[in-house]
Design a protein around this motif. Sequence first.
Motif, PDB file in Angstrom:
ATOM      1  N   GLY A 131      76.775  44.275  20.765  1.00  0.00           N
ATOM      2  CA  GLY A 131      78.457  43.408  20.974  1.00  0.00           C
ATOM      3  C   GLY A 131      78.833  44.377  20.804  1.00  0.00           C
ATOM      4  O   GLY A 131      79.498  45.059  21.850  1.00  0.00           O
ATOM      5  N   ALA A 132      78.901  45.401  20.462  1.00  0.00           N
ATOM      6  CA  ALA A 132      79.688  46.828  19.931  1.00  0.00           C
ATOM      7  C   ALA A 132      79.310  47.627  21.710  1.00  0.00           C
ATOM      8  O   ALA A 132      79.946  48.284  21.999  1.00  0.00           O
ATOM      9  CB  ALA A 132      78.886  47.544  18.916  1.00  0.00           C
ATOM     10  N   ALA A 133      78.128  48.107  22.145  1.00  0.00           N
ATOM     11  CA  ALA A 133      77.963  48.741  23.478  1.00  0.00           C
ATOM     12  C   ALA A 133      78.586  47.905  24.525  1.00  0.00           C
ATOM     13  O   ALA A 133      79.534  48.561  25.456  1.00  0.00           O
ATOM     14  CB  ALA A 133      76.288  48.589  23.961  1.00  0.00           C
ATOM     15  N   LEU A 134      78.296  46.064  24.424  1.00  0.00           N
ATOM     16  CA  LEU A 134      79.207  45.863  25.494  1.00  0.00           C
ATOM     17  C   LEU A 134      81.059  46.748  25.362  1.00  0.00           C
ATOM     18  O   LEU A 134      81.608  45.813  26.675  1.00  0.00           O
ATOM     19  CB  LEU A 134      78.987  44.367  25.324  1.00  0.00           C
ATOM     20  CG  LEU A 134      77.077  43.577  26.262  1.00  0.00           C
ATOM     21  CD1 LEU A 134      77.150  42.874  25.847  1.00  0.00           C
ATOM     22  CD2 LEU A 134      76.831  44.239  26.925  1.00  0.00           C
ATOM     23  N   ARG A 135      81.446  45.666  24.322  1.00  0.00           N
ATOM     24  CA  ARG A 135      83.006  46.284  24.239  1.00  0.00           C
ATOM     25  C   ARG A 135      83.348  47.323  24.744  1.00  0.00           C
ATOM     26  O   ARG A 135      84.249  47.244  24.810  1.00  0.00           O
ATOM     27  CB  ARG A 135      82.854  45.733  22.319  1.00  0.00           C
ATOM     28  CG  ARG A 135      84.599  46.023  22.232  1.00  0.00           C
ATOM     29  CD  ARG A 135      84.703  45.859  20.615  1.00  0.00           C
ATOM     30  NE  ARG A 135      86.525  45.654  20.989  1.00  0.00           N
ATOM     31  CZ  ARG A 135      86.743  46.384  19.668  1.00  0.00           C
ATOM     32  NH1 ARG A 135      85.662  47.156  18.955  1.00  0.00           N
ATOM     33  NH2 ARG A 135      88.107  46.841  19.590  1.00  0.00           N
ATOM     34  N   ALA A 136      82.424  48.329  24.022  1.00  0.00           N
ATOM     35  CA  ALA A 136      82.330  49.712  24.452  1.00  0.00           C
ATOM     36  C   ALA A 136      82.425  50.000  25.931  1.00  0.00           C
ATOM     37  O   ALA A 136      83.962  50.286  26.717  1.00  0.00           O
ATOM     38  CB  ALA A 136      81.949  50.699  23.938  1.00  0.00           C
ATOM     39  N   ALA A 137      82.212  49.197  26.697  1.00  0.00           N
ATOM     40  CA  ALA A 137      81.476  49.161  28.109  1.00  0.00           C
ATOM     41  C   ALA A 137      82.899  47.861  29.201  1.00  0.00           C
ATOM     42  O   ALA A 137      82.448  48.021  30.621  1.00  0.00           O
ATOM     43  CB  ALA A 137      80.214  48.809  28.712  1.00  0.00           C
ATOM     44  N   GLY A 138      83.427  47.830  28.120  1.00  0.00           N
ATOM     45  CA  GLY A 138      84.211  46.576  28.472  1.00  0.00           C
ATOM     46  C   GLY A 138      83.972  45.197  28.931  1.00  0.00           C
ATOM     47  O   GLY A 138      84.274  44.387  29.686  1.00  0.00           O
ATOM     48  N   ARG A 139      83.051  44.719  28.662  1.00  0.00           N
ATOM     49  CA  ARG A 139      82.566  43.526  28.860  1.00  0.00           C
ATOM     50  C   ARG A 139      82.637  42.234  28.018  1.00  0.00           C
ATOM     51  O   ARG A 139      81.759  42.487  26.841  1.00  0.00           O
ATOM     52  CB  ARG A 139      81.279  43.631  29.275  1.00  0.00           C
ATOM     53  CG  ARG A 139      80.794  44.539  30.536  1.00  0.00           C
ATOM     54  CD  ARG A 139      79.177  44.568  30.989  1.00  0.00           C
ATOM     55  NE  ARG A 139      78.350  43.917  31.287  1.00  0.00           N
ATOM     56  CZ  ARG A 139      76.864  44.134  30.777  1.00  0.00           C
ATOM     57  NH1 ARG A 139      76.704  44.932  30.557  1.00  0.00           N
ATOM     58  NH2 ARG A 139      76.610  42.525  30.873  1.00  0.00           N
ATOM     59  N   ILE A 140      83.430  42.371  27.761  1.00  0.00           N
ATOM     60  CA  ILE A 140      84.507  41.614  25.856  1.00  0.00           C
ATOM     61  C   ILE A 140      83.862  39.940  25.807  1.00  0.00           C
ATOM     62  O   ILE A 140      83.687  39.743  24.716  1.00  0.00           O
ATOM     63  CB  ILE A 140      85.433  41.943  26.054  1.00  0.00           C
ATOM     64  CG1 ILE A 140      86.174  42.854  26.600  1.00  0.00           C
ATOM     65  CG2 ILE A 140      86.559  40.724  24.562  1.00  0.00           C
ATOM     66  CD1 ILE A 140      86.641  43.878  25.874  1.00  0.00           C
ATOM     67  N   ASP A 141      83.573  39.266  26.845  1.00  0.00           N
ATOM     68  CA  ASP A 141      82.784  38.141  27.006  1.00  0.00           C
ATOM     69  C   ASP A 141      81.499  38.135  26.108  1.00  0.00           C
ATOM     70  O   ASP A 141      81.805  37.472  25.513  1.00  0.00           O
ATOM     71  CB  ASP A 141      83.481  37.258  27.783  1.00  0.00           C
ATOM     72  CG  ASP A 141      84.677  36.516  28.431  1.00  0.00           C
ATOM     73  OD1 ASP A 141      85.666  36.914  27.427  1.00  0.00           O
ATOM     74  OD2 ASP A 141      84.981  36.617  29.402  1.00  0.00           O
ATOM     75  N   ALA A 142      80.990  38.910  27.263  1.00  0.00           N
ATOM     76  CA  ALA A 142      79.792  39.406  25.778  1.00  0.00           C
ATOM     77  C   ALA A 142      79.530  39.979  24.847  1.00  0.00           C
ATOM     78  O   ALA A 142      78.073  39.323  24.037  1.00  0.00           O
ATOM     79  CB  ALA A 142      78.820  40.110  27.180  1.00  0.00           C
TER      80      ALA A 142
END
Length: 185
Positions: A131-142
Amino acid sequence: MQYTRDPASQLFVGVPKAVKNSEWSLAHAQRALAHGRAREAEALCSRRVAEDPKDVAAWHVLGNALAEDGKVDRAIGAFRRALRIDDTLGEVHNDLGTAYYEKQRYDQAEQSFKRAIQLKPDHGVAHANLGAALRAAGRIDAAVAHHRRALTLAPYDPHLHANLGNALRDAEQHGEALRQLQRAV
């Protein structure tokens, strides 16, 4: 009644000396790492992998010691070496993902966390890290989805509520974000 000075030594009664020494050095390295002595753990594990380059546990602990000491590139190498020996260790994949995350290599972190979850679907830490990696990559919903999954696995962890709250804030779901952040404190 008298206690032994080193209760761990009793664990290896009747065990061949070579095994006893390698197991002891790994346990000692893990203990050193747990007490903030990363360089000591690094030295012990470096000796251990020099003796037995196929000791996956020693490579894993070495990676953690290197990461703890800020040697993240070398930690990545140690984790990758462990996974070349045994690719089925979810904890090593998770730790490799964490190292990639620290280097802002989010795509590689994502792949490592996904592999950890594939191996152990209830690996809550890997879900939170993904979740943290996806958020950092801008993939908020995932990211929100994985933070929710982590929270179902450890519903009383305030850090997970904070992670979900921050991701929900990024998703502009402010009401639910506020509720999660309040649960974190």
